[in-house]
Design a protein around this motif. Structure first.
Motif, PDB file in Angstrom:
ATOM      1  N   ASP A  98       0.832  -1.192   0.000  1.00  0.00           N
ATOM      2  CA  ASP A  98       0.000   0.000   0.000  1.00  0.00           C
ATOM      3  C   ASP A  98       0.873   1.251   0.000  1.00  0.00           C
ATOM      4  O   ASP A  98       1.622   1.484   0.944  1.00  0.00           O
ATOM      5  CB  ASP A  98      -0.903  -0.015   1.232  1.00  0.00           C
ATOM      6  N   PRO A  99       0.804   2.070  -1.057  1.00  0.00           N
ATOM      7  CA  PRO A  99       1.736   3.194  -1.181  1.00  0.00           C
ATOM      8  C   PRO A  99       1.629   4.209  -0.051  1.00  0.00           C
ATOM      9  O   PRO A  99       2.645   4.691   0.445  1.00  0.00           O
ATOM     10  CB  PRO A  99       1.361   3.813  -2.531  1.00  0.00           C
ATOM     11  N   ILE A 100       0.428   4.540   0.346  1.00  0.00           N
ATOM     12  CA  ILE A 100       0.289   5.568   1.375  1.00  0.00           C
ATOM     13  C   ILE A 100       0.745   5.063   2.727  1.00  0.00           C
ATOM     14  O   ILE A 100       1.464   5.757   3.473  1.00  0.00           O
ATOM     15  CB  ILE A 100      -1.163   6.084   1.426  1.00  0.00           C
ATOM     16  N   ALA A 101       0.401   3.846   3.045  1.00  0.00           N
ATOM     17  CA  ALA A 101       0.847   3.276   4.321  1.00  0.00           C
ATOM     18  C   ALA A 101       2.365   3.176   4.368  1.00  0.00           C
ATOM     19  O   ALA A 101       3.002   3.532   5.362  1.00  0.00           O
ATOM     20  CB  ALA A 101       0.217   1.897   4.526  1.00  0.00           C
ATOM     21  N   LEU A 102       2.941   2.714   3.276  1.00  0.00           N
ATOM     22  CA  LEU A 102       4.398   2.595   3.188  1.00  0.00           C
ATOM     23  C   LEU A 102       5.063   3.951   3.350  1.00  0.00           C
ATOM     24  O   LEU A 102       6.071   4.097   4.036  1.00  0.00           O
ATOM     25  CB  LEU A 102       4.796   2.011   1.840  1.00  0.00           C
ATOM     26  N   PHE A 103       4.491   4.941   2.719  1.00  0.00           N
ATOM     27  CA  PHE A 103       5.063   6.284   2.800  1.00  0.00           C
ATOM     28  C   PHE A 103       5.032   6.789   4.230  1.00  0.00           C
ATOM     29  O   PHE A 103       6.019   7.311   4.743  1.00  0.00           O
ATOM     30  CB  PHE A 103       4.309   7.245   1.879  1.00  0.00           C
ATOM     31  N   ASN A 104       3.897   6.640   4.872  1.00  0.00           N
ATOM     32  CA  ASN A 104       3.770   7.066   6.265  1.00  0.00           C
ATOM     33  C   ASN A 104       4.874   6.474   7.132  1.00  0.00           C
ATOM     34  O   ASN A 104       5.515   7.167   7.917  1.00  0.00           O
ATOM     35  CB  ASN A 104       2.421   6.616   6.846  1.00  0.00           C
ATOM     36  N   GLU A 105       5.072   5.188   6.931  1.00  0.00           N
ATOM     37  CA  GLU A 105       6.060   4.463   7.719  1.00  0.00           C
ATOM     38  C   GLU A 105       7.461   4.992   7.469  1.00  0.00           C
ATOM     39  O   GLU A 105       8.218   5.309   8.391  1.00  0.00           O
ATOM     40  CB  GLU A 105       6.003   3.003   7.303  1.00  0.00           C
ATOM     41  N   SER A 106       7.819   5.107   6.201  1.00  0.00           N
ATOM     42  CA  SER A 106       9.145   5.581   5.829  1.00  0.00           C
ATOM     43  C   SER A 106       9.381   6.994   6.346  1.00  0.00           C
ATOM     44  O   SER A 106      10.440   7.306   6.882  1.00  0.00           O
ATOM     45  CB  SER A 106       9.313   5.573   4.315  1.00  0.00           C
ATOM     46  N   LEU A 107       8.377   7.837   6.181  1.00  0.00           N
ATOM     47  CA  LEU A 107       8.528   9.220   6.612  1.00  0.00           C
ATOM     48  C   LEU A 107       8.788   9.283   8.113  1.00  0.00           C
ATOM     49  O   LEU A 107       9.718   9.955   8.565  1.00  0.00           O
ATOM     50  CB  LEU A 107       7.274  10.033   6.272  1.00  0.00           C
ATOM     51  N   ALA A 108       8.001   8.560   8.869  1.00  0.00           N
ATOM     52  CA  ALA A 108       8.184   8.574  10.325  1.00  0.00           C
ATOM     53  C   ALA A 108       9.583   8.114  10.695  1.00  0.00           C
ATOM     54  O   ALA A 108      10.242   8.696  11.564  1.00  0.00           O
ATOM     55  CB  ALA A 108       7.133   7.694  10.995  1.00  0.00           C
ATOM     56  N   ALA A 109      10.057   7.100   9.994  1.00  0.00           N
ATOM     57  CA  ALA A 109      11.380   6.563  10.317  1.00  0.00           C
ATOM     58  C   ALA A 109      12.481   7.549   9.962  1.00  0.00           C
ATOM     59  O   ALA A 109      13.443   7.735  10.719  1.00  0.00           O
ATOM     60  CB  ALA A 109      11.592   5.247   9.588  1.00  0.00           C
TER      61      ALA A 109
END
Lengths: 225, 225
Positions: A98-109
């Motif tokens: 899921d692109p948006i979920a993945l992005f959220n995760e990466s951004l937070a990290a």
DNA sequence: CACTAAAAATGACATCGTGTCACTTTAAAG
DNA sequence: CTTTAAAGTGACACGATGTCATTTTTAGTG
């Protein structure tokens, strides 16, 4: 630059002088630790060769056995930071899921990394302004992310998830947004809290790329599959 | 810093040595012109007092009659740039009229200014990293726009045009987005074309603040009145 | 025009951090 | 214990900075 251990006041290159490695390696690590310590408390412009060598107990001129100049020290710190950042953004760049979920995760990290390394990040940017070679490496660091984000945007565009826009220009803008937000917020102590920054960046990326209706949601398998 | 005239290769402080003003003013202007010329072709890190004085035909030590140091020269250029930027963003900050149309206009105008002054903008940012005082003035320059944008966002929020978000954090992020996009695109020659940058920034601001459905439109009097 | 006082400009100097080099010390291997 | 290469050292030359005592220029005045 691999074995990083938590140590006051910031993450150090080597936890304690290991006896298993050569003297040369130990002194080099000591210099890098000096630099991390120094930059935690002072801006790059106040850094001198002397200021790095005094804490190591070794003479100033010995510095030049290990580094060409101060900028080469900064280059080493940048490569360290680059490793940490790549490790954490890789998943989003690969981009299966899921692109948006993945992005959220990466951004937070990545926000966490830049929060932890804030003053170092700032120092690298400052130092890049004063040296041709470091400036190039710093630009390459950016370009690497520009390339990856461009590819990602184009991939989403080909799926109809992202509207037609100049992917590269957008990637460049969004990456500047992020890095200089990190530097502004985390570059000098006392640092801002990371959460609001993360939230703001998330909002900007999501509403720009996917549309504001996706804010706070995952794109879900509706759209993707 | 008021009377700016087009001159090759960049806008100069004084068109030609006027005989109506004192010798002191003329030399000061000559130094500022030297700086503009120099920074058009070289990065700030290569600027020396000598490099500014040689073109004026006056000795190096005379420099110190007019400026405390190189950073004070940069401060003068910053205040010039600040005037130009404020002149052009004022309308949006006041903010009576269609918000999206006004924003489009202001953005285009400020992009034009930063395109024209790109290398100078970059030089100021570089110089700020190497001097405490200039760094503060540069931060103040940012804060001024942070404040204005924050107010504007809050005003739109109170009208229900912009969703509930941390206005200040957002303003800071969006301003970093803009300035460092300008520096990236226009800071060194050959400069990128201004239009795609303007378009990208416009897209980001509009879809973040107003929602992507407003892209390319004016908000019209439907919403406003 | 000549004189004078203030402004502008100058060259010489002290300072500071850099990077190099010939030399000394250290330490690891035989 | 000896040897040899690596690690470390102090002294030096360099380049840019900022200051200062002094000279030159400029503009105003008798």
């Amino acid at each position: 630059m691999s074995f990083l251990v938590k140590n006051s006041p910031c993450f150090q290159v080597l936890p304690q002088p290991s006896l298993r490695i050569g003297k040369s390696e130990r002194t080099r690590a000591a210099i890098l630790n000096s630099a991390l310590d120094f930059l935690w408390a002072h801006p790059f412009r106040d850094m001198t060769v002397q200021s790095l060598m005094t804490p190591t107990g070794v003479s100033r001129s010995a510095f030049y056995r290990y580094f060409k100049d101060l900028h080469e020290v900064m280059e080493a710190l940048l490569s360290m930071l680059n490793e940490e950042a790549l490790a954490v953004t890789g998943p989003w760049f690969e981009g299966t899921g899921d692109p948006i979920a993945l992005f959220n995760e990466s951004l937070a990290a990545v926000v966490e990394v830049c929060y932890r390394r804030g003053p170092i990040l700032r120092a690298i940017d400052d130092a890049a302004a004063t040296d041709n070679r470091l400036e190039k490496v710093w630009a390459q660091f950016f370009r690497q992310f520009d390339d990856a984000v461009t590819l990602r945007i184009e991939a989403e565009q080909s799926q109809g998830l992202v509207p037609n826009l100049d992917a590269r220009t957008m990637a460049i803008a969004l990456n500047r947004l992020n890095v200089y937000s990190y530097i502004e917020a985390f570059g000098q102590r006392p640092r801002s809290k990371p959460e609001p920054v993360c939230e703001a960046l998330n909002r900007i990326w999501i509403s720009t790329l996917y549309g504001s209706e996706w804010l706070g949601k995952e794109s879900s398998n509706l759209v993707r599959t």
